[in-house]
Design a protein around this motif. Structure first.
Motif: not given
Lengths: 396, 396
Positions: A354-362, A364-369
């Motif tokens: 899941p891509a959220a772990g690659f963002y520092s902003t909370p 964000v990227g929730l629908n990305e992998i």
């Protein structure tokens, strides 16, 4: 009972760690799991490196110099010079992986609560190194819409405070596969010069460039010799992730002097792996040609197959071996878990990051992998079929 | 021009680094230099470890598990259990040398400006790890007069503040060779329990004990399972300093959970060296018997010879392979430099480590040196003759 530190508590978990138990459960049920989640290539390590280890001739496994074997640093410097990078052996300290090089770079340039600006999404462990170093990550957003290109310099300028000490880029990027253009690197050079910042470039994927593009290193920008710090590693170049050999490179003598003190405290980088890494420099060009051809094929296959899936958006990576894909789901975290816990297609499923772990902003990227294309083409095709079938039946 | 960090500036230099150029000059003049200054043993690495590397059979040098290979952790746990230590494989995370284990231990237990109490003189790099971690070292003085025994517990209690999070010992000690008794370890256990502190024990020399004494580990004290953190390494045990393999051991699940996050951030410890370290566990007992006999002989030779020199005071080490000697000089730093720069005896001289670098309190240990007895007996005898002749002519 003694309490652990807040630092220990706030160290981030690996973004895929929580999925590992679900992957184990799937495997225990007899389901085959295609791992699109990890950056461990299946490419063979060059024979010349492995042979150096098999033929090793020593009686005492001694420490090396804290900066690494001089013979290795000299050979590495020649390797860089052949690529047009003006790097002498004194500009290099061999480290235990690119990881330690990043820790040294942060330690040398930043004090507690200092700030480092990083375009996001970024390599998740930058968060860990920052927490370990007591440094604050200030993200600047890049977007899938323009392929994760460099955010406008004005976006950086807005974030610069007296605490800002460095900008960190990964080029080409894990997790986006984006390759910064020469023009973008020069824009960054301008801003670090203007604000007296360090420009730390993680260039561990520099050899993995497709479509005839050319990698442009921060070590090649006139005028920022005192600002530029390059991070490198043998992990991906020679498919030697387990060596744990990298390096920190800079023309800035103060930085290298400080880095040397960090290096001395931990005595030396690993000896066996240095011997293998030194030998690996003799890897024939044909090896790289084959590897690049293979990855380009994998990338093309993956992107073609992903584009066949309705609702999936992906930016074609120009380098490295990752891409970020946007999925028609609300929460990729949940989707990734569901793929392992509930779904199967002909007895097979996929594991994605899941891509959220690659963002520092909370949030964000929730629908990305993030997908690592480190599997053979036929398995990438099968994986995309599984993803497609999964998305047909998945309900948020 | 960007400025380096205060952390980078305040990282301590290695106490012997400034002497290295003088040693080079001596060697260039054709003078033979006996190195009493370094902890690099000349003992052969066990064949079983080197053979595991020569016979290595892998095509891709992959990452290992971030905690190290499970097979290695299980075998290591069996090794400890055979020694009577109740350590399971889940209590172990393999690290890149004892150095990284110490960094993890500090990171998990201490925040910025927290304090760690360490009996001095202590291993000089504890200063470096503390600076890198943003932690303050609070020394408690031990003295040559009573062989560097544990300072009275009242001395520790006086130093404890709300910022104190841990006590760190090295047992047996580099640089003093002192071996803490069971009673002393129990005294430390009392105080860490009373004040909810961690007790971090660097036990990397545990196998090097002479005179039939028994090493008593912090892992063997009932009631401090949540306080005790053990640091270990293969560097000295198997003369594998260049492997860079150590481990952090604790029964405290919170500590190990946090350490695991530090471990994940740097991906994995070195693969080749783990393979060698796992194989090394099969080293036959006869190897250790020979090594201990050799070191005991070296120690006895060194102490006998040092005691022949007028004005030299030395505490007989009970373990490890170092001792601190007090010399009839005002400034051992200057004396050490003079030995390399000016002195020679029959074309030979010695390099020693001034002990001031092993103290955190300023202006202490100025007339002391640390000697590593990692040379053959005949060379230790020659070295002491050189020291004796040098002291005859040296003027402060």
């Amino acid at each position: 009972m003694p309490k652990i530190s807040n630092k220990g508590k706030s160290m981030p978990e690996s973004p895929i760690r929580k999925l590992v138990p679900f992957s184990e459960i799937a495997k225990n049920k007899g389901i085959k799991v295609y791992h699109l989640n990890i950056g461990q290539p299946d490419i063979k390590t060059p024979e010349v490196a492995l042979n150096a280890i098999k033929n090793i001739d020593l009686e005492v496994l001694e420490y090396s110099h804290s900066a690494g074997f001089e013979s290795y640093r000299r050979k590495l410097s020649a390797y860089y010079q052949k690529q047009g990078l003006p790097i002498n052996f004194e500009d290099i300290i061999i480290t235990t992986g690119g990881s330690e090089a990043l820790l040294f770079a942060m330690g040398c340039t930043m004090d507690i609560d200092d700030e480092i600006i990083i375009p996001e999404p970024f390599y998740a462990n930058y968060n860990g190194f920052s927490t370990a170093s007591g440094v604050k990550v200030v993200p600047v957003m890049s977007g899938i819409e323009n392929g994760f290109a460099l955010p406008p310099i004005s976006a950086f300028e807005k974030l610069i405070t007296p605490k800002t000490k460095a900008i960190l880029i990964c080029n080409p990027s894990n997790p986006t596969g984006y390759l910064y253009s020469k023009d973008e690197i020069f824009q960054l050079a301008e801003i670090v010069k203007k604000h007296d910042l360090f420009l730390i470039a993680d260039e561990v994927y520099r050899e993995f460039i497709y479509d005839g593009d050319v990698h442009f290193s921060v070590m090649n920008v006139p005028g920022i010799e005192q600002n530029a710090i390059m991070i490198d590693s043998v992990s991906k170049r020679y498919s030697m992730c387990g060596a744990r050999i990298g390096c920190i490179v800079s023309k800035n003598k103060e930085v290298m002097g400080a880095a040397m003190k960090f290096a001395q405290a931990r005595l030396s980088p690993p000896t066996f792996a240095q011997i293998a890494s030194e030998a690996a420099i003799d890897t024939p060009q044909s090896y790289f040609d084959d590897v690049i051809t293979e990855y380009k094929g994998r990338r093309d296959t993956l992107i073609t197959e992903l584009n066949k899936i309705e609702g999936v958006m992906v930016a074609t990576p120009k380098g490295a071996f990752y891409c970020i894909a946007r999925l028609p789901v609300k929460n990729a975290d949940h989707f990734a878990q569901w793929l392992l816990e509930t779904f199967e297609y002909n007895g097979e499923t996929v594991m994605v990051a899941p891509a959220a772990g690659f963002y520092s902003t909370p949030n964000v990227g929730l629908n990305e992998i993030r997908i690592a294309y480190v599997l053979k083409k036929e398995n990438l095709i099968k994986s995309c079929v599984i993803l497609k079938e999964a998305l047909k039946v998945y309900k948020d």
